[in-house]
Design a protein around this motif. Structure first.
Motif, PDB file in Angstrom:
ATOM      1  N   LEU A  91      10.974 -16.936  10.942  1.00  0.00           N
ATOM      2  CA  LEU A  91      10.834 -15.983  12.041  1.00  0.00           C
ATOM      3  C   LEU A  91       9.843 -16.513  13.078  1.00  0.00           C
ATOM      4  O   LEU A  91      10.094 -16.465  14.283  1.00  0.00           O
ATOM      5  N   VAL A  92       8.725 -17.048  12.603  1.00  0.00           N
ATOM      6  CA  VAL A  92       7.753 -17.662  13.512  1.00  0.00           C
ATOM      7  C   VAL A  92       8.391 -18.865  14.209  1.00  0.00           C
ATOM      8  O   VAL A  92       8.214 -19.068  15.414  1.00  0.00           O
ATOM      9  N   GLY A  93       9.151 -19.658  13.450  1.00  0.00           N
ATOM     10  CA  GLY A  93       9.858 -20.792  14.054  1.00  0.00           C
ATOM     11  C   GLY A  93      10.794 -20.358  15.169  1.00  0.00           C
ATOM     12  O   GLY A  93      10.877 -21.004  16.210  1.00  0.00           O
ATOM     13  N   PHE A  94      11.492 -19.235  14.947  1.00  0.00           N
ATOM     14  CA  PHE A  94      12.371 -18.704  15.991  1.00  0.00           C
ATOM     15  C   PHE A  94      11.578 -18.379  17.250  1.00  0.00           C
ATOM     16  O   PHE A  94      11.978 -18.727  18.361  1.00  0.00           O
ATOM     17  N   PHE A  95      10.431 -17.705  17.095  1.00  0.00           N
ATOM     18  CA  PHE A  95       9.627 -17.339  18.255  1.00  0.00           C
ATOM     19  C   PHE A  95       9.094 -18.574  18.984  1.00  0.00           C
ATOM     20  O   PHE A  95       9.049 -18.605  20.217  1.00  0.00           O
ATOM     21  N   VAL A  96       8.720 -19.595  18.240  1.00  0.00           N
ATOM     22  CA  VAL A  96       8.202 -20.821  18.853  1.00  0.00           C
ATOM     23  C   VAL A  96       9.309 -21.536  19.632  1.00  0.00           C
ATOM     24  O   VAL A  96       9.110 -21.957  20.776  1.00  0.00           O
ATOM     25  N   ILE A  97      10.480 -21.667  19.030  1.00  0.00           N
ATOM     26  CA  ILE A  97      11.603 -22.329  19.709  1.00  0.00           C
ATOM     27  C   ILE A  97      12.041 -21.500  20.913  1.00  0.00           C
ATOM     28  O   ILE A  97      12.337 -22.044  21.983  1.00  0.00           O
ATOM     29  N   ASN A  98      12.067 -20.183  20.751  1.00  0.00           N
ATOM     30  CA  ASN A  98      12.450 -19.305  21.850  1.00  0.00           C
ATOM     31  C   ASN A  98      11.465 -19.421  23.014  1.00  0.00           C
ATOM     32  O   ASN A  98      11.868 -19.378  24.180  1.00  0.00           O
ATOM     33  N   ALA A  99      10.188 -19.593  22.701  1.00  0.00           N
ATOM     34  CA  ALA A  99       9.188 -19.794  23.759  1.00  0.00           C
ATOM     35  C   ALA A  99       9.473 -21.091  24.511  1.00  0.00           C
ATOM     36  O   ALA A  99       9.346 -21.146  25.743  1.00  0.00           O
ATOM     37  N   PHE A 100       9.868 -22.141  23.785  1.00  0.00           N
ATOM     38  CA  PHE A 100      10.213 -23.394  24.463  1.00  0.00           C
ATOM     39  C   PHE A 100      11.424 -23.202  25.364  1.00  0.00           C
ATOM     40  O   PHE A 100      11.449 -23.709  26.495  1.00  0.00           O
ATOM     41  N   TRP A 130       4.161 -26.020  26.990  1.00  0.00           N
ATOM     42  CA  TRP A 130       4.617 -25.104  25.946  1.00  0.00           C
ATOM     43  C   TRP A 130       3.628 -25.082  24.781  1.00  0.00           C
ATOM     44  O   TRP A 130       3.253 -24.014  24.303  1.00  0.00           O
ATOM     45  N   LEU A 131       3.201 -26.255  24.344  1.00  0.00           N
ATOM     46  CA  LEU A 131       2.239 -26.327  23.235  1.00  0.00           C
ATOM     47  C   LEU A 131       0.910 -25.671  23.612  1.00  0.00           C
ATOM     48  O   LEU A 131       0.310 -24.945  22.813  1.00  0.00           O
ATOM     49  N   LEU A 132       0.460 -25.918  24.832  1.00  0.00           N
ATOM     50  CA  LEU A 132      -0.795 -25.317  25.291  1.00  0.00           C
ATOM     51  C   LEU A 132      -0.688 -23.794  25.325  1.00  0.00           C
ATOM     52  O   LEU A 132      -1.603 -23.094  24.887  1.00  0.00           O
ATOM     53  N   THR A 133       0.431 -23.275  25.824  1.00  0.00           N
ATOM     54  CA  THR A 133       0.582 -21.819  25.885  1.00  0.00           C
ATOM     55  C   THR A 133       0.648 -21.197  24.493  1.00  0.00           C
ATOM     56  O   THR A 133       0.144 -20.090  24.295  1.00  0.00           O
ATOM     57  N   ILE A 134       1.250 -21.901  23.541  1.00  0.00           N
ATOM     58  CA  ILE A 134       1.286 -21.382  22.168  1.00  0.00           C
ATOM     59  C   ILE A 134      -0.131 -21.309  21.599  1.00  0.00           C
ATOM     60  O   ILE A 134      -0.523 -20.301  21.004  1.00  0.00           O
ATOM     61  N   CYS A 178       2.635 -33.277  37.309  1.00  0.00           N
ATOM     62  CA  CYS A 178       1.320 -33.341  36.661  1.00  0.00           C
ATOM     63  C   CYS A 178       1.398 -32.756  35.255  1.00  0.00           C
ATOM     64  O   CYS A 178       2.362 -32.089  34.898  1.00  0.00           O
ATOM     65  N   GLY A 179       0.384 -32.995  34.468  1.00  0.00           N
ATOM     66  CA  GLY A 179       0.304 -32.455  33.119  1.00  0.00           C
ATOM     67  C   GLY A 179      -0.163 -31.015  33.138  1.00  0.00           C
ATOM     68  O   GLY A 179      -0.433 -30.445  34.207  1.00  0.00           O
ATOM     69  N   PRO A 180      -0.296 -30.411  31.960  1.00  0.00           N
ATOM     70  CA  PRO A 180      -0.650 -28.989  31.913  1.00  0.00           C
ATOM     71  C   PRO A 180      -2.025 -28.664  32.492  1.00  0.00           C
ATOM     72  O   PRO A 180      -2.188 -27.647  33.164  1.00  0.00           O
ATOM     73  N   PHE A 181      -3.011 -29.527  32.262  1.00  0.00           N
ATOM     74  CA  PHE A 181      -4.354 -29.220  32.787  1.00  0.00           C
ATOM     75  C   PHE A 181      -4.403 -29.425  34.295  1.00  0.00           C
ATOM     76  O   PHE A 181      -5.063 -28.654  35.009  1.00  0.00           O
ATOM     77  N   GLY A 182      -3.709 -30.426  34.799  1.00  0.00           N
ATOM     78  CA  GLY A 182      -3.593 -30.594  36.244  1.00  0.00           C
ATOM     79  C   GLY A 182      -2.857 -29.425  36.876  1.00  0.00           C
ATOM     80  O   GLY A 182      -3.195 -28.979  37.978  1.00  0.00           O
ATOM     81  N   ALA A 183      -1.850 -28.913  36.153  1.00  0.00           N
ATOM     82  CA  ALA A 183      -1.087 -27.769  36.656  1.00  0.00           C
ATOM     83  C   ALA A 183      -1.954 -26.521  36.743  1.00  0.00           C
ATOM     84  O   ALA A 183      -1.836 -25.748  37.695  1.00  0.00           O
ATOM     85  N   ILE A 184      -2.840 -26.349  35.760  1.00  0.00           N
ATOM     86  CA  ILE A 184      -3.747 -25.197  35.804  1.00  0.00           C
ATOM     87  C   ILE A 184      -4.668 -25.310  37.016  1.00  0.00           C
ATOM     88  O   ILE A 184      -4.895 -24.336  37.740  1.00  0.00           O
ATOM     89  N   GLY A 185      -5.185 -26.507  37.261  1.00  0.00           N
ATOM     90  CA  GLY A 185      -6.035 -26.725  38.432  1.00  0.00           C
ATOM     91  C   GLY A 185      -5.300 -26.457  39.730  1.00  0.00           C
ATOM     92  O   GLY A 185      -5.843 -25.817  40.647  1.00  0.00           O
TER      93      GLY A 185
END
Length: 186
Positions: A73-82, A124-128, A171-178
């Motif tokens: 179930l957790v796997g489903f939520f993780v894949i669905n988030a991706f 995606w990994l950062l948001t998780i 850009c990467g995730p941290f550059g995107a946040i900036g």
């Protein structure tokens, strides 16, 4: 949206992909049929609706949880988030093309998302991770709930344009946040 209805295809495809993922993962998540799970959920829902917990309702909830593989179930939520991040990237890629005056097909957005796949996976990994940390903070009594709510709202505001920054610049995730922060401040 009025000028280009192709943008509506992205949320429709996203919903269909989520439903297909759930259908494929159903036998992994539950060892019961759809009708059995539906019946158990209806029993629990009826008891909640009547605002009282009966032995029958507890038994239905217990039965459902004993037939659920929470790892899958957790796997489903993780894949669905991706799928959500990837679809948002595709929609953003198409919107950027439209803003440049380019006339592209729906496939173009998905190709752009594939080109930015490493950055989208990192996002995606950062948001998780951030979502997990915020949920842990929120689980601590009243103070944790308030702090978690504030952190969640700040994260949502700070990162509002992050996928757009990833798709527009690579850009990467941290550059995107900036870049998202700069856009919001501006």
């Amino acid at each position: 949206m009025r000028g280009d209805t192709r943008l509506l295809a992205y949320p429709v495809i996203r919903i269909l992909a989520g439903v297909a993922l759930f259908a494929v993962m159903w036998p992994l998540i539950f060892d019961m049929s759809v009708m059995d799970v539906g019946g158990d959920l209806a029993s629990v829902g009826d008891d909640i609706e009547r605002n009282r917990a009966t032995d029958e309702g507890r038994a239905a909830a217990s039965s459902l949880s004993s037939h659920t593989d929470f790892g899958w179930l957790v796997g489903f939520f993780v894949i669905n988030a991706f799928l959500g991040v990837f679809s948002l990237g595709a929609l953003t890629g198409q919107a950027i093309a439209i803003s440049r005056g380019e006339n592209r097909s729906v496939v173009y957005g998905y190709v752009q998302a594939l080109l930015r796949l490493p950055q989208l996976v990192a996002w995606w990994l950062l948001t998780i991770v951030v979502g997990f940390v915020i949920s842990i903070i929120e689980s601590h009594r009243v103070i944790g709930a308030i702090v978690g709510m504030i952190l969640g709202a700040a994260w949502a505001i700070l990162t509002f344009f992050s996928v757009t920054a990833i798709m527009a610049t690579g850009c990467g995730p941290f550059g995107a946040i900036g870049r998202s922060k700069t856009t919001i401040v501006d």
